[in-house]
Design an enzyme around this catalytic site. Structure first.
Site, PDB file in Angstrom:
ATOM      1  N   TYR A  55       8.249  -4.554 -17.896  1.00  0.00           N
ATOM      2  CA  TYR A  55       7.741  -3.288 -17.379  1.00  0.00           C
ATOM      3  C   TYR A  55       7.675  -2.258 -18.498  1.00  0.00           C
ATOM      4  O   TYR A  55       8.683  -1.940 -19.139  1.00  0.00           O
ATOM      5  CB  TYR A  55       8.628  -2.767 -16.249  1.00  0.00           C
ATOM      6  CG  TYR A  55       8.597  -3.599 -14.979  1.00  0.00           C
ATOM      7  CD1 TYR A  55       7.630  -4.574 -14.771  1.00  0.00           C
ATOM      8  CD2 TYR A  55       9.536  -3.394 -13.977  1.00  0.00           C
ATOM      9  CE1 TYR A  55       7.601  -5.332 -13.605  1.00  0.00           C
ATOM     10  CE2 TYR A  55       9.513  -4.146 -12.799  1.00  0.00           C
ATOM     11  CZ  TYR A  55       8.545  -5.112 -12.626  1.00  0.00           C
ATOM     12  OH  TYR A  55       8.531  -5.850 -11.465  1.00  0.00           O
ATOM     13  N   PRO A 207       4.955  -4.253  -0.468  1.00  0.00           N
ATOM     14  CA  PRO A 207       4.862  -4.009   0.973  1.00  0.00           C
ATOM     15  C   PRO A 207       3.779  -3.005   1.354  1.00  0.00           C
ATOM     16  O   PRO A 207       3.338  -2.984   2.502  1.00  0.00           O
ATOM     17  CB  PRO A 207       6.263  -3.497   1.337  1.00  0.00           C
ATOM     18  CG  PRO A 207       6.784  -2.907   0.063  1.00  0.00           C
ATOM     19  CD  PRO A 207       6.249  -3.801  -1.021  1.00  0.00           C
ATOM     20  N   GLY A 211      -0.892  -0.328  -2.793  1.00  0.00           N
ATOM     21  CA  GLY A 211      -1.410   1.020  -2.602  1.00  0.00           C
ATOM     22  C   GLY A 211      -2.365   1.175  -1.438  1.00  0.00           C
ATOM     23  O   GLY A 211      -2.549   2.277  -0.924  1.00  0.00           O
ATOM     24  N   LEU A 213      -2.079   0.351   1.586  1.00  0.00           N
ATOM     25  CA  LEU A 213      -1.415   0.700   2.839  1.00  0.00           C
ATOM     26  C   LEU A 213      -0.621   1.998   2.726  1.00  0.00           C
ATOM     27  O   LEU A 213       0.140   2.347   3.622  1.00  0.00           O
ATOM     28  CB  LEU A 213      -0.482  -0.441   3.268  1.00  0.00           C
ATOM     29  CG  LEU A 213      -1.183  -1.767   3.568  1.00  0.00           C
ATOM     30  CD1 LEU A 213      -0.171  -2.893   3.747  1.00  0.00           C
ATOM     31  CD2 LEU A 213      -2.060  -1.639   4.813  1.00  0.00           C
ATOM     32  N   GLY A 214      -0.830   2.698   1.623  1.00  0.00           N
ATOM     33  CA  GLY A 214      -0.140   3.970   1.437  1.00  0.00           C
ATOM     34  C   GLY A 214      -0.840   5.122   2.127  1.00  0.00           C
ATOM     35  O   GLY A 214      -0.304   6.227   2.204  1.00  0.00           O
TER      36      GLY A 214
END
Length: 344
Positions: A55, A207, A211, A213-214
């Site tokens: 990351y 989940p 993005g 489903l944000g």
């Protein structure tokens, strides 16, 4: 937050896990702000943090290390190894050589002498799983790692690893980190049942559907998505079937009086095979919004309605960053030589 068992490790984790991929140059480059976000998550009851060496080219682990000074003992700390950390081909993968080397780098960056969970980020078909497990077993014996896990492993690879561990007397994987959301339910078919059968805890990623489903990115407005996200998951962000499904889910959430993001999170943690869902806020506002929905519980009627929109065990559209085994990515493995293809 209430806690749940992480498989059969004996470790208790919050239903939300703080993912850190957005901390650093890829997302939020302000280290102090990232530290504040981590502290807010811990104060809210989140007790597990997931990161990875790749990351932001290891910058994220350094940020997490800063945030955990004085708070390390209160956190279940997980990181991952596998991705390339330089041009040298031996600075990647699941070999003993690389795992034993890279764990020291992660420990230094995180400012700790042990990891609660060390995960193999992706399968490595080039490396014998016994090689990987033997290295991880030694790290556990040395006290540098408390438990070991996988990420993005197909069900068949999970079963093979369990068998190898038993037959060779090696430590066995205790967790898996697969993708799971309202849009990608494929793991319900085999991965989650296998995890439940072998007592593996699961930390599911994505989940919020990367993005979609944000609640911010809707059909006809995907051009407003961040350039990085469009470059990273272009098929996912533009797939028409996926976008149509998001609209149906948004309508359902509106009828239920629940923000779409809260519906998505509540769905993932409702599955009995899910230990925790990984949230990946970039800003404090994003974290606060997700925390506000932590108490959302979906009734059976609403879960049945979701099943009508997205059938159990199905992936609605492509998820560009999910792991595809060589049998899928290499055409030569799916085709007999031309001279052998005739039936007679």
């Amino acid at each position: 937050m209430r806690t749940r068992p992480l498989g059969r490790t004996g470790i208790q984790v919050s239903p939300y896990c703080l993912g850190t991929m957005m901390f650093g140059r890829v997302g939020n480059p302000d280290h102090d702000d990232c530290v504040r976000i981590i502290h807010r998550a811990l104060d809210a009851g989140i007790n597990v943090i997931d990161t990875a060496d790749v990351y932001s080219s290891s910058e994220t682990e350094e940020i997490v290390g800063k945030a955990l000074k004085g708070r390390r003992d209160d956190v279940v700390l997980a990181t991952k190894v596998n991705g390339p950390m330089g041009e040298d081909p031996n600075r990647a993968g699941n070999s003993r050589r690389w795992i034993v080397t890279e764990v020291e780098h992660s420990l230094r960056r995180l400012g700790t002498d042990h990891l609660d969970l060390y995960q193999i980020h992706h399968p490595d078909p080039r490396t014998d799983i016994e090689e990987t497990l033997s290295a991880l077993t030694d790290l556990m014996a040395a006290g540098k790692v408390r438990a070991i896990g996988t990420s993005n492993f197909p069900a068949s690879d999970l079963v093979e690893a369990q068998w190898v561990a038993e037959r060779r007397g090696l430590a066995r994987f205790r967790t898996e980190q697969p993708p799971y959301s309202l849009l990608n339910r494929g793991i319900e078919r085999e991965v989650l049942p296998v995890c439940e059968r072998f007592g593996l805890g699961t930390l599911v990623w994505g989940p919020l559907g990367m993005g979609l489903l944000g609640g911010r990115y809707r059909k006809g407005a995907t051009a407003e998505a961040p350039e990085r996200r469009m470059a990273w998951v272009p098929r996912h962000m533009t797939d028409q079937r996926t976008l149509d499904t998001v609209e149906r889910l948004a309508l359902l959430a509106g009828e239920a009086g629940i923000p779409l993001a809260h519906l998505a999170m509540a769905f993932t943690v409702a599955h009995p095979g899910v230990s925790a869902a990984i949230i990946g806020p970039r800003t404090m506002a994003q974290l606060e919004d997700l925390l506000a929905g932590a108490g959302t519980v979906l009734g059976d009627d609403l879960l049945d309605a979701i099943d009508e929109i997205v059938p159990p065990g199905c992936d609605i559209g492509p998820l560009d960053v999910s792991y595809d085994p060589p049998a899928v990515t290499r055409a030569a493995l799916r085709r007999r030589p031309s001279g052998e293809r005739a039936a007679a």
